[in-house]
Scaffold this active site. Structure first.
Site, PDB file in Angstrom:
ATOM      1  N   ARG A 199      52.426  45.614  39.296  1.00 43.97           N
ATOM      2  CA  ARG A 199      52.676  44.161  39.308  1.00 43.97           C
ATOM      3  C   ARG A 199      51.882  43.514  38.194  1.00 43.97           C
ATOM      4  O   ARG A 199      50.658  43.559  38.173  1.00 43.97           O
ATOM      5  CB  ARG A 199      52.258  43.575  40.658  1.00 43.97           C
ATOM      6  CG  ARG A 199      52.416  42.053  40.755  1.00 43.97           C
ATOM      7  CD  ARG A 199      52.001  41.594  42.152  1.00 43.97           C
ATOM      8  NE  ARG A 199      52.194  40.176  42.370  1.00 43.97           N
ATOM      9  CZ  ARG A 199      51.250  39.260  42.154  1.00 43.97           C
ATOM     10  NH1 ARG A 199      50.055  39.605  41.700  1.00 43.97           N
ATOM     11  NH2 ARG A 199      51.510  37.982  42.389  1.00 43.97           N
ATOM     12  N   SER A 268      59.455  40.795  50.265  1.00 49.31           N
ATOM     13  CA  SER A 268      58.371  40.019  50.890  1.00 49.31           C
ATOM     14  C   SER A 268      58.957  39.132  51.972  1.00 49.31           C
ATOM     15  O   SER A 268      60.014  38.528  51.764  1.00 49.31           O
ATOM     16  CB  SER A 268      57.714  39.087  49.872  1.00 49.31           C
ATOM     17  OG  SER A 268      57.446  39.784  48.697  1.00 49.31           O
ATOM     18  N   LYS A 297      47.477  35.309  45.197  1.00 50.61           N
ATOM     19  CA  LYS A 297      48.778  34.648  45.370  1.00 50.61           C
ATOM     20  C   LYS A 297      48.465  33.205  45.759  1.00 50.61           C
ATOM     21  O   LYS A 297      48.694  32.778  46.903  1.00 50.61           O
ATOM     22  CB  LYS A 297      49.547  35.404  46.465  1.00 50.61           C
ATOM     23  CG  LYS A 297      50.991  35.060  46.613  1.00 50.61           C
ATOM     24  CD  LYS A 297      51.874  35.845  45.691  1.00 50.61           C
ATOM     25  CE  LYS A 297      53.279  35.301  45.800  1.00 50.61           C
ATOM     26  NZ  LYS A 297      54.079  35.437  44.626  1.00 50.61           N
TER      27      LYS A 297
HETATM   28  C1  LIG Z   1      54.060  44.834  49.311  1.00 44.77           C
HETATM   29  C2  LIG Z   1      54.278  43.500  48.708  1.00 44.77           C
HETATM   30  N1  LIG Z   1      54.484  42.452  49.532  1.00 44.77           N
HETATM   31  C3  LIG Z   1      54.679  41.227  48.990  1.00 44.77           C
HETATM   32  C4  LIG Z   1      54.685  41.029  47.629  1.00 44.77           C
HETATM   33  C5  LIG Z   1      54.940  39.686  47.014  1.00 44.77           C
HETATM   34  O1  LIG Z   1      56.179  39.672  46.334  1.00 44.77           O
HETATM   35  P1  LIG Z   1      56.757  38.264  45.784  1.00 44.77           P
HETATM   36  O2  LIG Z   1      56.866  37.343  46.943  1.00 44.77           O
HETATM   37  O3  LIG Z   1      57.953  38.527  45.006  1.00 44.77           O
HETATM   38  O4  LIG Z   1      55.609  37.747  44.847  1.00 44.77           O
HETATM   39  P2  LIG Z   1      55.116  38.423  43.489  1.00 44.77           P
HETATM   40  O5  LIG Z   1      54.412  39.666  43.825  1.00 44.77           O
HETATM   41  O6  LIG Z   1      56.300  38.718  42.657  1.00 44.77           O
HETATM   42  O7  LIG Z   1      54.202  37.412  42.895  1.00 44.77           O
HETATM   43  C6  LIG Z   1      54.464  42.146  46.823  1.00 44.77           C
HETATM   44  N2  LIG Z   1      54.462  42.059  45.492  1.00 44.77           N
HETATM   45  N3  LIG Z   1      54.282  43.360  47.382  1.00 44.77           N
HETATM   46  C1  LIG Z   2      51.187  39.926  45.777  1.00 48.61           C
HETATM   47  C2  LIG Z   2      51.011  39.324  47.113  1.00 48.61           C
HETATM   48  N1  LIG Z   2      52.064  39.000  47.913  1.00 48.61           N
HETATM   49  C3  LIG Z   2      51.709  38.463  49.050  1.00 48.61           C
HETATM   50  C4  LIG Z   2      52.638  37.998  50.090  1.00 48.61           C
HETATM   51  O1  LIG Z   2      52.181  37.617  51.153  1.00 48.61           O
HETATM   52  O2  LIG Z   2      53.809  38.020  49.823  1.00 48.61           O
HETATM   53  S1  LIG Z   2      50.038  38.367  49.201  1.00 48.61           S
HETATM   54  C5  LIG Z   2      49.816  39.064  47.692  1.00 48.61           C
HETATM   55  C6  LIG Z   2      48.495  39.307  47.072  1.00 48.61           C
HETATM   56  C7  LIG Z   2      47.594  40.209  47.835  1.00 48.61           C
HETATM   57  O3  LIG Z   2      46.473  40.350  47.073  1.00 48.61           O
HETATM   58  P1  LIG Z   2      45.050  40.632  47.679  1.00 48.61           P
HETATM   59  O4  LIG Z   2      45.078  41.940  48.351  1.00 48.61           O
HETATM   60  O5  LIG Z   2      44.161  40.645  46.448  1.00 48.61           O
HETATM   61  O6  LIG Z   2      44.698  39.519  48.570  1.00 48.61           O
END
Ligand SMILES: Cc1ncc(COP(=O)(O)OP(=O)(O)O)c(N)n1
Ligand SMILES: Cc1nc(C(=O)O)sc1CCOP(=O)(O)O
Ligand SMILES: [Mg+2]
Length: 371
Positions: A199, A268, A297
């Site tokens: 990502r 997600s 996020k």
């Molecule tokens: C395992 C996992 N869960 C949720 C996310 C978040 O995806 P998304 O809502 O498309 O947001 P971005 O990651 O694209 O900013 C994820 N990447 N992985």
């Molecule tokens: C990439 C992403 N997606 C989310 C969701 O809820 O969809 S939370 C998230 C970030 C998770 O990062 P950390 O482990 O550093 O808190």
């Protein structure tokens, strides 16, 4: 008796050295012998490759259906291996028996064993198809059909492998941009990580492709799944195992059409409705979160542990709790019902990612040792 050899001065043991009149092969007959040898060698090659795949389906996967398909193909290949073709064999005179590639002496994982052997079978069947046109056109047609059947077998088996590994994966590392990207990821893989998502929301495409390729290679070596965030095109370009999409990304049906049925699609979700829709749309897994607010996020409201508990009771596909999860709070998330979690900072910012991976996995394995 007329003894045929390629060479008139050949010493014939069957006549105790008495030189008999030898009638040389005509050019046409010599070519026929060569074709027979090619067919003989490639029938063996295809059958051996099939047996190697069959053993994994049978003993590794306990999958009777896939094992049976390998056996059926093996028997179909054997049917064409007539005594006439076998008689053309000349192993001592075959320079190819000495030729091995260093890659053949070492394989990184079961996946590479399977892939190498699928290549071997498909190549052998292509050779059989071309040369048997000079022998029996029916055999050429049969080999072509078998080659397509092997492609289908390959995609079912590789898809099956992917799904199995997804179901077995409890910890999911989602990367963030880092100067130590590859080192961090490799350290986590050494700790037992089996699922990685690349990502990077800001990199330009050339860097994205370069990093995705390197990460995919690393995952391949460690036998882990490799998923690309957001970008179906990048996932396809680097032959990733799948893609992770958000609610605002490409529709699942379009992604599925592009990726086919064997690659993984994750989505997600933040609530029950999104979860049910994701299952109905046929995604392979979902993200459940953000469990806690997270700077990774920013601005996304936390769902809390309630949604984790709901997922534990209602989600029929693999799901990963995500958002603000670390070594300090993982047990609260597990207590709420999570069996799988995804993390970014906990591993990307860890001083010792191998140790943290091992710790997180040990906690996740505590409840049910085998998924
Ligand atoms: C395992 C996992 N869960 C949720 C996310 C978040 O995806 P998304 O809502 O498309 O947001 P971005 O990651 O694209 O900013 C994820 N990447 N992985
Ligand atoms: C990439 C992403 N997606 C989310 C969701 O809820 O969809 S939370 C998230 C970030 C998770 O990062 P950390 O482990 O550093 O808190
Ligand atoms: Mg996204």
């Amino acid at each position: 008796m007329v003894t045929r050899t390629y060479d008139n001065s050949h010493f014939d043991e069957s006549t105790n050295g008495v030189v008999v009149m030898v009638e040389p092969y005509s050019q046409k007959e010599q070519i026929q012998q060569v074709v027979y040898r090619i067919l003989d060698a490639n029938l063996d090659r295809a059958r051996e490759g099939l047996r190697i795949i069959e053993e994994w389906c049978r003993f590794g996967l306990n999958n009777a259906q896939l094992a049976l398909e390998c056996k059926r193909l093996r028997q179909e290949v054997a049917k064409w291996h007539t005594p006439e073709l076998r008689a053309a064999r000349d192993t001592p005179g075959d320079p190819g028996t000495e030729l091995t590639h260093p890659q053949e002496e070492e394989r990184a994982s079961i996946k590479s064993v399977l892939q190498a052997n699928f290549c071997r079978i498909e190549e052998a069947l292509r050779v059989l198809e071309e040369y048997s046109k000079l022998y029996q056109p029916n055999m050429a047609k049969a080999c072509k059909q078998m080659r397509y059947q092997v492609y289908t077998l390959e995609s079912s088996l590789m898809g099956h492998q992917r799904h199995q590994l997804l179901w077995r994966s409890r910890l999911y590392l989602v990367t963030s941009p880092s100067e130590n990207l590859l080192n961090n990821v490799e350290a986590a893989l050494k700790g037992g990580l089996t699922l990685l998502q690349y990502r990077d929301k800001t990199a330009d495409d050339s860097l994205r492709l370069e990093q995705a390729r390197k990460l995919r290679q690393l995952c391949h070596i460690y036998g882990a799944l490799f998923i690309v965030n957001d970008r179906v095109d990048v996932a396809l370009a680097v032959d990733a195992d799948g893609v992770h999409l958000g609610q605002q990304d490409m529709p699942i049906a379009v992604a599925r059409q592009l990726l086919g049925s064997q690659r993984l699609i994750g989505l997600s979700t933040t609530n029950k409705e999104e979860m049910q829709a994701a299952i109905a749309e046929g995604v392979d897994y979902i993200g459940v979160g953000p469990v806690y607010e997270t700077p990774t996020k920013l601005g996304k409201v936390a769902t809390g542990l309630e949604y984790v508990s709901y997922a534990a009771k209602n989600c029929s596909i693999p799901w990963f709790a995500i958002g603000g999860i670390d070594a300090n709070n993982i047990n609260d998330v597990i207590d709420a019902g999570a069996e799988r979690v995804a993390v970014v900072r906990s591993l990307m910012q860890a001083e010792q990612p191998t140790l943290v991976t091992q710790y997180l996995l040990s906690q996740l394995n505590r409840i049910k040792p085998e998924l």
